[in-house]
Design a protein around this motif. Structure first.
Motif, mmCIF file in Angstrom:
data_model
loop_
_atom_site.group_PDB
_atom_site.id
_atom_site.type_symbol
_atom_site.label_atom_id
_atom_site.label_comp_id
_atom_site.label_asym_id
_atom_site.label_seq_id
_atom_site.Cartn_x
_atom_site.Cartn_y
_atom_site.Cartn_z
ATOM 1 N N ALA A 221 11.472 -12.282 46.793
ATOM 2 C CA ALA A 221 11.709 -11.054 46.029
ATOM 3 C C ALA A 221 10.395 -10.355 45.703
ATOM 4 C CB ALA A 221 12.466 -11.390 44.750
ATOM 5 N N ARG A 222 9.327 -11.107 45.576
ATOM 6 C CA ARG A 222 8.034 -10.505 45.227
ATOM 7 C C ARG A 222 7.434 -9.723 46.385
ATOM 8 N NH1 ARG A 222 5.026 -15.640 42.843
ATOM 9 N NH2 ARG A 222 6.389 -16.054 41.094
ATOM 10 N N HIS A 223 7.597 -10.254 47.593
ATOM 11 C CA HIS A 223 6.933 -9.632 48.753
ATOM 12 C C HIS A 223 7.935 -9.484 49.903
ATOM 13 C CE1 HIS A 223 3.219 -10.469 46.645
ATOM 14 N NE2 HIS A 223 3.548 -11.742 46.566
ATOM 15 N N PRO A 224 8.989 -8.717 49.708
ATOM 16 C CA PRO A 224 10.064 -8.683 50.712
ATOM 17 C C PRO A 224 9.605 -8.236 52.102
ATOM 18 C CG PRO A 224 10.320 -6.929 49.060
ATOM 19 C CD PRO A 224 9.263 -7.842 48.562
ATOM 20 N N ALA A 225 8.612 -7.335 52.160
ATOM 21 C CA ALA A 225 8.228 -6.788 53.469
ATOM 22 C C ALA A 225 7.195 -7.646 54.191
ATOM 23 C CB ALA A 225 7.673 -5.372 53.290
ATOM 24 N N LEU A 226 6.719 -8.677 53.533
ATOM 25 C CA LEU A 226 5.647 -9.489 54.123
ATOM 26 C C LEU A 226 6.219 -10.445 55.179
ATOM 27 C CD1 LEU A 226 2.585 -9.750 53.460
ATOM 28 C CD2 LEU A 226 3.171 -11.787 52.139
ATOM 29 N N PRO A 227 5.633 -10.473 56.374
ATOM 30 C CA PRO A 227 6.085 -11.474 57.360
ATOM 31 C C PRO A 227 5.714 -12.875 56.886
ATOM 32 C CG PRO A 227 4.900 -9.692 58.437
ATOM 33 C CD PRO A 227 4.667 -9.539 56.961
ATOM 34 N N VAL A 228 6.554 -13.830 57.235
ATOM 35 C CA VAL A 228 6.354 -15.188 56.756
ATOM 36 C C VAL A 228 5.020 -15.773 57.257
ATOM 37 C CG1 VAL A 228 7.697 -16.287 58.619
ATOM 38 C CG2 VAL A 228 7.505 -17.403 56.422
ATOM 39 N N GLY A 229 4.643 -15.396 58.473
ATOM 40 C CA GLY A 229 3.372 -15.901 59.013
ATOM 41 C C GLY A 229 2.176 -15.374 58.224
#
Lengths: 297, 487
Positions: free
Chosen positions: A86-94
């Motif tokens: 929820a904090r960084h929804p647009a961030l790719p997991v890598g």
């Protein structure tokens, strides 16, 4: 925007041959400047969820999938990545794993890098590093340290296996206002000692926590937090929004000396916002050993 | 050198081995040790360690860091001679920060001494390996050790917040887990091949106010595993969570929960009188594998499995977790046996590590193997490895060191020394290949040493080149613990 591991390998080979560097695209990768003329590489086409193991609560996904995308797939199965999605929804997991921020951690769920149980990463020469999935092992040095947190230098994550969690039975928000920031921090430290481990929490003159988990455990945490707050003169308050800024994890004695917002407090300290975490001085010899031609920057 | 240097035959002999069972079998059969160091040194400071390393580096003399010698994989054996650095004189508590819940120790301190130092100030590290009395902090870090309470406190790598180490050329390195990349993760588990770790800053915990131990009986291993999984996935943090397989349960029940693995068999033999006892013992030892298989078969389909569970911490939290844990385990099919089995286990938890000589005296050897995997593969890992070992040895197992996503299996096996090292090598070769084939780890907390080094390439693949490069970077002369997984 490579769409497969093979395309990444071909791209790296060409960059190496033609003297270009490779720089990964993303808000956290961008904090570093490239050393060589870079080819910008965006991995967001590598976005497949390869496997969800609901028994072990483990997911294997390609590294370009965003946290929101992965969380959506997990929620459909009653699972979650924890508060980081929820904090960084647009961030790719890598990117999350290669460029961790101290404040990504959660007292209840731990650090995202701790949840990484396996990985595939590609070095500049096209060789693939594979950490076999396992809860834990004692099979020599943990070379994942040269990938996780290495900001894409040396090797690029292409797929990861992550620990995931069941959706909590109950969620409770609790907040207390104090006469001073020091009082709030002291109350927080006492609550930590009383084993309060919220999903997230932060502290200015208000101490706010999001408690999650089984009903009886959350009730015990609410009580412990209430007792700790009252002992320092805390009064119930409305939770307010927390800042999302780069943060460094500092020990309690340092936190008590400084001003500012602190989040994700644990037994050994908390994350002071607005102050970026220092990067390690890896001996240049090791950096060179991982990527001798300095292709990945 | 404050602590001195020795080249005496007795010191060199004493430091020629650790507790690797293969070497002990050889010793029992009268074999000469071929791994004598040239000298033993007892440094008392970082400066002295650095001096030795610089001296050795210039002359390409091997240096093997040595703790208390409790390693079971041959990691501390000076296979190429050289200098053994016994770190036990470096045993100071460097600093204790009660407000920060952190303590820094030199790494030569013995486990129980470390815990005693913390206990005097109201703290605990939470690390209790069964070798507690005969292993050092440095050894724990070198091998990525796990203690009996790891499900609550983590493994040693979870406790280490920062390290001070000296590279092969004597250069000092400081690591901090809050800095990325974390070089400490590379040094922990390196078994003395990349650097000599001299200090560690550790996360410490307030000593528990309350400890609640309990036993449960499950109808079978699968039901017990399911109970463990449910407890861990609820987010509970039991200090102790151990599930014994039917054979281990049988012996544990007979002995009241603890003691040596051959203790029960020995006690039966004692009842038979001297002549019969000797014959019975030798039969059991000679045919250990067959005895194990027969016992397993005799236990039948209604095999019960004992589980030991312990919660600790603040009074309120421990009580809340214990109540929820108990309800969860009973829902999974566990029968509550009350506190007695847990209390008994707690009182006897270190004894098993000191029974090995009795087993050797009976003409057998006993060894242990620890692997781990995710819950979905746990039963197949257990079946496959158990099957591989059972062809050649008496084998039993327990599950401990549980995580939300999986668990470790700890196999204990007993076989006759008659075939000695050949039988030993055969068991390990077959068991490790099987473990890797079905998705298990090479090791969970005993480390690699010489024993498992041949499987490192299978475990790490291309990353072995990375480790070799790190070795060249940190130990350019290649003097640190040569002949192990990083040559």
């Amino acid at each position: 925007m490579p769409g497969s591991v093979e395309e990444i390998a071909a791209l790296f080979a060409r960059c190496g041959a033609e003297g270009y560097g490779v720089a990964l695209v993303g808000p956290r990768f961008a904090r570093r400047s490239a050393r060589r003329r870079p080819v910008l590489v965006d991995l967001r086409r590598l976005d497949a969820v390869e496997h969800i193991d609901e028994v072990s609560r483990v997911v294997r996904a390609q590294a370009g999938i965003t946290l929101a995308g992965l969380e959506r797939e997990l929620r459909a199965r009653g699972l979650t990545l924890g508060p980081v999605a929820a904090r960084h929804p647009a961030l790719p997991v890598g990117e999350l794993l290669q460029c961790p921020d101290a404040a990504d951690r959660s007292p209840r769920y731990g650090r995202p890098t701790d949840a990484c149980l396996g990985l595939h990463a590609m070095r500049a020469d096209g060789t693939v590093l594979h950490w076999r999935d396992a809860p834990r092992k004692a099979a020599g040095p943990d070379w994942r340290a040269l990938v996780l947190g290495a900001r894409g230098e040396g090797a690029v994550l292409t797929a990861v296996t992550l620990r995931v969690y069941g959706l909590p039975e109950v969620v409770r928000e609790a907040a207390y206002r104090f006469a001073s920031r020091a009082a709030a921090l002291r109350a927080c430290r006492e609550a930590v000692r009383r084993e309060v481990r919220p999903a997230t929490w932060w502290c200015t003159t208000t101490l706010a926590a999001r408690l999650e988990g089984p009903r009886t455990i959350v009730a015990a945490e609410e009580q412990a937090l209430r007792d700790a707050a009252r002992a320092e003169g805390g009064r119930p308050a409305e939770p307010t929004a927390r800042p999302i800024r780069p943060a460094a994890h500092l020990r309690w004695s340092e936190l008590l000396r400084r001003g500012g917002a602190v989040s994700e407090m644990t037994l050994d300290g908390g994350c002071l916002h607005g102050r970026a975490a220092p990067e390690a001085e890896l001996p240049g010899r090791i950096t060179h050993a991982v990527d001798p031609k300095g292709v990945l920057c | 050198m404050g602590g001195g240097v020795s080249r005496s035959a007795i010191d060199r002999e004493s430091y020629s081995r650790d507790a690797w069972v293969r070497a002990l079998i050889g010793l029992a059969q009268g074999e000469r040790c071929e791994s004598l160091p040239d000298a033993v040194a007892w440094p008392e400071s970082d400066a002295e360690v650095a001096r030795v390393l610089r001296y050795a580096s210039r002359r390409h003399i091997p240096v093997v860091p040595y703790g208390a010698g409790s390693g079971v994989c041959g990691a501390a054996v000076p296979t190429a001679g050289g200098i053994v650095l016994d770190m036990k004189r470096m045993d100071r508590l460097v600093s204790l920060r009660p407000d920060d819940h952190q303590a820094t120790f030199q790494t030569g301190i013995l486990g129980q001494a470390l815990e005693d130092r913390l206990a005097r100030r109201g703290f605990s590290l939470g690390h209790f390996p069964s070798s507690m009395y005969c292993s050092t902090l440095g050894g724990w870090l070198a091998a990525r050790s796990a203690g009996q309470c790891s499900s609550r406190y983590g493994k040693i790598e979870d406790m280490a917040l920062g390290l001070r180490a000296l590279t092969g050329s004597g250069e000092a390195l400081e690591t901090d887990v809050e800095r990325t990349p974390d070089l400490g993760a590379l040094l922990i588990g390196s078994e003395g091949t990349l650097a000599v770790i001299t200090e560690a800053r550790l996360r410490i915990h307030p000593a528990p106010e309350l400890r609640l131990m309990r036993g449960y009986r499950f109808p079978g291993l699968a039901a017990g595993c399911d109970g463990m999984r449910r407890v861990m996935q609820l987010g509970l943090r039991p200090a102790v969570l151990r599930l014994y397989d039917p054979l281990d349960t049988l012996l544990a029940s007979a002995r009241g929960g603890g003691e040596a693995h051959l203790g029960r068999l020995g006690r039966v033999a004692a009842m038979l009188g001297p002549a019969l006892r000797d014959r019975a013992r030798s039969l059991v030892v000679e045919h250990a594998a067959a005895v194990g298989r027969a016992l397993s078969a005799a236990l039948g389909p209604a095999r019960g499995c004992l589980m030991i569970v312990g919660f600790e911490g603040t009074r309120e939290r421990a009580a809340a977790e214990e109540a929820l844990g108990r309800a969860t385990l009973m829902e999974a099919g566990g029968k509550d046996l009350g506190p007695e089995p847990g209390d008994h286990w707690l009182a006897n938890r270190y004894k098993v590590s000191y029974q090995q000589s009795k087993v050797f005296a009976a003409g057998a050897f006993v060894d242990t193997m620890e692997v781990a995997t995710t819950w979905d593969r746990l039963q197949s890992l257990y079946d496959a490895v158990r099957g591989a070992i059972a062809k050649k040895a008496f084998v039993m197992a327990h599950l401990s060191h549980a995580y939300p996503e999986g668990c470790s299996i700890y196999f204990t096996f007993v076989a006759s020394v008659l075939d000695g090292q050949r039988r030993y090598d055969g068991i390990w070769s077959s068991a490790l290949s099987t473990a890797l084939r079905v998705g298990g780890t090479l090791s969970h907390h005993h480390g690699i040493g010489q024993l498992k080094a041949p499987w490192m390439a299978q475990e790490h693949g291309e990353a072995m080149k990375l480790l070799a490069a790190a070795k060249r970077a940190l130990d350019p002369a290649g003097i640190l613990n040569p002949g192990k997984f990083l040559a």
